[in-house]
Design a protein around this motif. Structure first.
Motif, PDB file in Angstrom:
ATOM      1  N   LEU A   1      -7.577 -60.872   9.215  1.00  0.00           N
ATOM      2  CA  LEU A   1      -7.469 -61.687   9.955  1.00  0.00           C
ATOM      3  C   LEU A   1      -8.920 -62.472  10.720  1.00  0.00           C
ATOM      4  O   LEU A   1      -9.270 -62.912  10.822  1.00  0.00           O
ATOM      5  N   PHE A   2      -9.123 -61.449  11.883  1.00  0.00           N
ATOM      6  CA  PHE A   2     -10.261 -61.787  12.207  1.00  0.00           C
ATOM      7  C   PHE A   2     -11.915 -61.961  11.890  1.00  0.00           C
ATOM      8  O   PHE A   2     -12.550 -62.701  11.636  1.00  0.00           O
ATOM      9  N   ALA A   3     -11.570 -60.809  10.887  1.00  0.00           N
ATOM     10  CA  ALA A   3     -13.571 -60.661  10.180  1.00  0.00           C
ATOM     11  C   ALA A   3     -13.054 -61.647   9.014  1.00  0.00           C
ATOM     12  O   ALA A   3     -13.950 -62.443   9.146  1.00  0.00           O
TER      13      ALA A   3
ATOM     14  N   VAL B   1     -15.792 -66.964   8.345  1.00  0.00           N
ATOM     15  CA  VAL B   1     -16.207 -68.226   7.877  1.00  0.00           C
ATOM     16  C   VAL B   1     -17.534 -69.355   8.914  1.00  0.00           C
ATOM     17  O   VAL B   1     -18.232 -70.033   8.385  1.00  0.00           O
ATOM     18  N   PHE B   2     -17.151 -68.408  10.829  1.00  0.00           N
ATOM     19  CA  PHE B   2     -18.106 -69.410  11.718  1.00  0.00           C
ATOM     20  C   PHE B   2     -19.031 -68.706  11.506  1.00  0.00           C
ATOM     21  O   PHE B   2     -19.873 -69.858  11.586  1.00  0.00           O
TER      22      PHE B   2
ATOM     23  N   ALA C   1     -22.546 -75.777   4.134  1.00  0.00           N
ATOM     24  CA  ALA C   1     -22.131 -76.818   4.021  1.00  0.00           C
ATOM     25  C   ALA C   1     -20.413 -76.745   4.068  1.00  0.00           C
ATOM     26  O   ALA C   1     -19.453 -76.575   4.636  1.00  0.00           O
ATOM     27  N   ALA C   2     -20.167 -75.673   2.632  1.00  0.00           N
ATOM     28  CA  ALA C   2     -18.720 -74.830   1.986  1.00  0.00           C
ATOM     29  C   ALA C   2     -17.996 -74.629   3.857  1.00  0.00           C
ATOM     30  O   ALA C   2     -16.840 -74.861   3.725  1.00  0.00           O
TER      31      ALA C   2
ATOM     32  N   ALA D   1      -9.907 -73.935   9.415  1.00  0.00           N
ATOM     33  CA  ALA D   1      -9.988 -72.946  10.431  1.00  0.00           C
ATOM     34  C   ALA D   1      -9.452 -73.168  11.289  1.00  0.00           C
ATOM     35  O   ALA D   1      -8.663 -73.071  12.424  1.00  0.00           O
ATOM     36  N   LEU D   2     -10.284 -74.556  12.032  1.00  0.00           N
ATOM     37  CA  LEU D   2      -9.785 -74.812  13.394  1.00  0.00           C
ATOM     38  C   LEU D   2      -8.176 -75.236  13.701  1.00  0.00           C
ATOM     39  O   LEU D   2      -7.968 -74.762  15.006  1.00  0.00           O
TER      40      LEU D   2
END
Length: 300
Positions: free
Chosen positions: A49-51, A56-57, A265-266, A274-275
């Motif tokens: 989850l966190f990784a 992504v961010f 961009a992806a 995700a947000l």
């Protein structure tokens, strides 16, 4: 030694302080076992989850904030965002109406075909989203059941926005109903029957009796339905045609950008999804907390 009085034997087993003997329950595990279980759960959360969220961010901001915002406001990305919101904005209210009606019918009435209705509500949970999209292609596609009629009347469903909306509705319609059915079954029909005896009509009974009792479960189902609608990929991928700037949702746009090796961009568009997932989780937790608070106040 023979004991004639079982109570005397039990009294001798009491601790000398006079307090009742504490027996280890089945759920009282040793501290080492509890620590190991917590550690395993935290490791899974970190790895799965966190990784991924952090990656992504990190990928979205790899080229800086300027590149991040440029990827978001780019015309194709903005079109994908609007289409995602449009599909969710249509699917969620329709599923809200269906979920309340289906839950009310199943929980409050006995009728022939009730078990079949429950099975059909669960169908999207057991059918692959890709198969769900293919169903609409077979029905509304050019070679489908209504394909020639739709073409003759210049109506386009597959590879157009209506097909995306229909696929989104199909994969999300169980969420509201499945949250409300057990809740309404547990509440029974006594309050509604009392309202009818006191002279309330159907709408008054629903707004003043039924809805206040199910409002937290209803909000919970709507939140889950909206999250699934905005993040759906498989079904909309089949019916969309992947037309950039026209039939691409956010999830489809992320796939296209990634396949074009436009990773920054992806990841930027993926970070929006995700947000949205994090906001959904926060709203879900808030609704659960408010529901528990209301139950606690009603009991007190």
């Amino acid at each position: 030694m023979m004991w004639d009085d079982v109570g005397t034997a039990e009294a001798l087993l009491e601790p000398p302080t006079g307090r009742p003997a504490v027996r280890r329950g089945a759920r009282e595990e040793p501290a080492l076992v509890r620590a190991a279980l917590i550690a395993v759960a935290l490791v899974f959360l970190l790895l799965f989850l966190f990784a991924p969220l952090a990656s992504v961010f990190a990928g979205a901001l790899r080229k800086g904030w300027e590149a991040y915002f440029a990827a978001i406001v780019e015309p194709d990305a903005w079109s994908a965002i609007k289409l995602t919101l449009l599909a969710a904005g249509i699917a969620v209210p329709l599923n809200l109406v269906f979920g309340v009606a289906a839950a009310w019918a199943i929980a409050k009435f006995e009728f022939r075909g009730k078990s079949l209705l429950i099975t059909l509500i669960d169908l999207p949970f057991s059918v692959s989203p890709v198969i769900s999209g293919l169903i609409y292609v077979l029905v509304f596609g050019l070679q489908g059941w209504f394909g020639h009629w739709l073409q003759a009347h210049d109506i386009k469903i597959i590879f157009a926005v209506p097909g995306i909306v229909l696929a989104t509705i199909f994969v999300t319609f169980p969420f509201v109903a499945r949250e409300l059915i057990p809740l309404m079954q547990a509440q029974g029909t006594e309050e509604e029957e009392a309202a009818i005896v006191l002279g309330a009509n159907g709408w008054q009974m629903f707004w003043r009796v039924t809805l206040p009792n199910i409002k937290w479960g209803l909000l919970y189902g709507v939140i889950l339905c909206n999250a699934r609608a905005m993040g759906e990929f498989g079904a909309v991928s089949v019916v969309s045609g992947h037309v950039r700037g026209a039939t691409n949702t956010m999830s489809l746009h992320v796939e296209i950008l990634y396949n074009e090796y436009n990773f920054a961009a992806a990841f930027a568009v993926a970070s929006l999804l995700a947000l949205l997932a994090l906001v959904t989780l926060a709203l879900k937790t808030l609704v659960e907390w408010l529901g528990r608070e209301q139950i606690a106040r009603s009991i007190a």
